[in-house]
Design a protein around this motif. Structure first.
Motif, PDB file in Angstrom:
ATOM      1  N   ARG A  70       0.833  -1.212   0.000  1.00 28.75           N
ATOM      2  CA  ARG A  70       0.000   0.000   0.000  1.00 28.75           C
ATOM      3  C   ARG A  70       0.862   1.254   0.000  1.00 28.75           C
ATOM      4  O   ARG A  70       0.575   2.217  -0.720  1.00 28.75           O
ATOM      5  CB  ARG A  70      -0.920  -0.004   1.219  1.00 28.75           C
ATOM      6  N   GLY A  73       2.574   1.645  -3.345  1.00 28.37           N
ATOM      7  CA  GLY A  73       1.537   1.970  -4.326  1.00 28.37           C
ATOM      8  C   GLY A  73       1.183   3.447  -4.268  1.00 28.37           C
ATOM      9  O   GLY A  73       0.983   4.097  -5.304  1.00 28.37           O
ATOM     10  N   ASP A  74       1.118   3.991  -3.043  1.00 29.55           N
ATOM     11  CA  ASP A  74       0.838   5.418  -2.879  1.00 29.55           C
ATOM     12  C   ASP A  74       1.988   6.258  -3.424  1.00 29.55           C
ATOM     13  O   ASP A  74       1.765   7.293  -4.056  1.00 29.55           O
ATOM     14  CB  ASP A  74       0.606   5.734  -1.403  1.00 29.55           C
ATOM     15  N   ARG A  76       4.005   5.423  -5.887  1.00 29.35           N
ATOM     16  CA  ARG A  76       3.911   5.377  -7.350  1.00 29.35           C
ATOM     17  C   ARG A  76       2.797   6.299  -7.854  1.00 29.35           C
ATOM     18  O   ARG A  76       2.957   6.990  -8.861  1.00 29.35           O
ATOM     19  CB  ARG A  76       3.660   3.947  -7.820  1.00 29.35           C
ATOM     20  N   ARG A  77       1.683   6.309  -7.120  1.00 30.54           N
ATOM     21  CA  ARG A  77       0.567   7.185  -7.521  1.00 30.54           C
ATOM     22  C   ARG A  77       0.986   8.649  -7.445  1.00 30.54           C
ATOM     23  O   ARG A  77       0.647   9.449  -8.319  1.00 30.54           O
ATOM     24  CB  ARG A  77      -0.640   6.928  -6.606  1.00 30.54           C
ATOM     25  N   ARG A  78       1.749   9.001  -6.413  1.00 35.30           N
ATOM     26  CA  ARG A  78       2.235  10.379  -6.282  1.00 35.30           C
ATOM     27  C   ARG A  78       3.185  10.724  -7.434  1.00 35.30           C
ATOM     28  O   ARG A  78       3.141  11.822  -7.978  1.00 35.30           O
ATOM     29  CB  ARG A  78       2.951  10.565  -4.952  1.00 35.30           C
ATOM     30  N   GLN A  79       4.046   9.784  -7.795  1.00 38.20           N
ATOM     31  CA  GLN A  79       4.985  10.030  -8.890  1.00 38.20           C
ATOM     32  C   GLN A  79       4.259  10.211 -10.218  1.00 38.20           C
ATOM     33  O   GLN A  79       4.637  11.050 -11.032  1.00 38.20           O
ATOM     34  CB  GLN A  79       5.980   8.874  -8.984  1.00 38.20           C
ATOM     35  N   ASP A  80       3.208   9.426 -10.427  1.00 35.51           N
ATOM     36  CA  ASP A  80       2.448   9.516 -11.678  1.00 35.51           C
ATOM     37  C   ASP A  80       1.643  10.815 -11.765  1.00 35.51           C
ATOM     38  O   ASP A  80       1.237  11.226 -12.851  1.00 35.51           O
ATOM     39  CB  ASP A  80       1.488   8.321 -11.812  1.00 35.51           C
ATOM     40  N   ALA A  81       1.407  11.445 -10.608  1.00 30.49           N
ATOM     41  CA  ALA A  81       0.576  12.656 -10.585  1.00 30.49           C
ATOM     42  C   ALA A  81       1.410  13.932 -10.447  1.00 30.49           C
ATOM     43  O   ALA A  81       0.902  14.955  -9.980  1.00 30.49           O
ATOM     44  CB  ALA A  81      -0.435  12.566  -9.436  1.00 30.49           C
ATOM     45  N   ASP A  84      -0.020  17.211 -11.633  1.00 31.52           N
ATOM     46  CA  ASP A  84      -1.224  17.748 -10.992  1.00 31.52           C
ATOM     47  C   ASP A  84      -0.863  19.042 -10.257  1.00 31.52           C
ATOM     48  O   ASP A  84      -0.166  19.028  -9.244  1.00 31.52           O
ATOM     49  CB  ASP A  84      -1.784  16.715 -10.019  1.00 31.52           C
ATOM     50  N   TRP A 144       0.058  17.055   1.398  1.00 26.96           N
ATOM     51  CA  TRP A 144      -0.742  16.556   0.285  1.00 26.96           C
ATOM     52  C   TRP A 144      -2.146  17.123   0.378  1.00 26.96           C
ATOM     53  O   TRP A 144      -2.769  17.113   1.446  1.00 26.96           O
ATOM     54  CB  TRP A 144      -0.774  15.033   0.285  1.00 26.96           C
ATOM     55  N   ASP A 146      -4.958  16.011  -0.863  1.00 25.54           N
ATOM     56  CA  ASP A 146      -6.059  15.073  -0.670  1.00 25.54           C
ATOM     57  C   ASP A 146      -6.102  14.472   0.733  1.00 25.54           C
ATOM     58  O   ASP A 146      -7.164  14.407   1.348  1.00 25.54           O
ATOM     59  CB  ASP A 146      -5.994  13.956  -1.731  1.00 25.54           C
TER      60      ASP A 146
END
Length: 201
Positions: A70, A73-74, A76-81, A84, A144, A146
């Motif tokens: 988890r 995964g978070d 990676r999600r931050r890197q992909d965004a 934003d 962050w 969110d």
């Protein structure tokens, strides 16, 4: 003075959330697996049951693996965004006074920054110990947008020693790592009670 605006995450933000976290494979094989083996051995020595020891080891390893998956995964999600423009909330702070208040157990330190007339910023948690040149009267707080979780602090000017106080956080308070509330130095304990004590009538 305090003001907040939003910004895209930069490389330092992403580095801050992975600092000291290693990698998924490294954590599983250097931490989770040895811990599971240790628990297996302890349970077997106590109960002399291979089944109980096996179940205990598997449960610990699975829980650790899920937590690591988890977390990364978070990341990676931050890197992909990174594109934003609203990903990070940046709060600029110019404080007039800083009070060091008594925290709860290992949940400290706890600092209160008085930023505007009847406005105070409360920062709580061991994450503060990782911030360079802090506390300071002038700084940028990045979190962050969110989850509201803190990322890092960029301090301006030199580090200063906060004022000691008899004010304390109570077990009945319900608060997060970062809280903005109405307060003055003279009425701080009452202001904390009013803002965060959810058991108060």
């Amino acid at each position: 003075m305090i003001r907040t605006y939003h910004h895209a995450a930069d490389d330092r933000d992403l580095k801050a959330i992975t600092r000291g976290s290693g990698s998924l494979a490294r954590n599983l094989f250097r931490a989770s697996f040895p811990a599971a083996l240790f628990l297996f051995a302890v349970v077997y020595v106590i109960w002399r049951s291979l089944f109980a020891a096996f179940i205990a080891g598997i449960v610990l390893f699975a829980a650790s693996a899920i937590s690591n998956i988890r977390f990364f995964g978070d990341v990676r999600r931050r890197q992909d965004a990174k594109a934003d423009s609203e990903a990070v909330a940046v709060t600029e702070v110019e404080a007039s006074r800083i009070l060091d208040i008594e925290h709860l157990g290992s949940h400290g330190p706890a600092l209160v920054f008085f930023v505007d007339e009847r406005k105070a910023l409360l920062l709580v948690g061991q994450w503060l110990l990782d911030q360079r040149s802090f506390p300071a009267k002038s700084f940028q707080l990045r979190q962050w947008s969110d989850t509201k979780k803190p990322i890092r602090i960029e301090a301006s000017g030199g580090r200063i020693k906060p004022e000691n106080s008899a004010i304390r956080l109570r077990p009945s308070y319900r608060l997060t790592d970062i809280e903005l509330f109405e307060a003055t130095p003279e009425t701080l304990q009452d202001d904390l009670d009013k803002a965060f004590d959810k058991t108060a009538v």
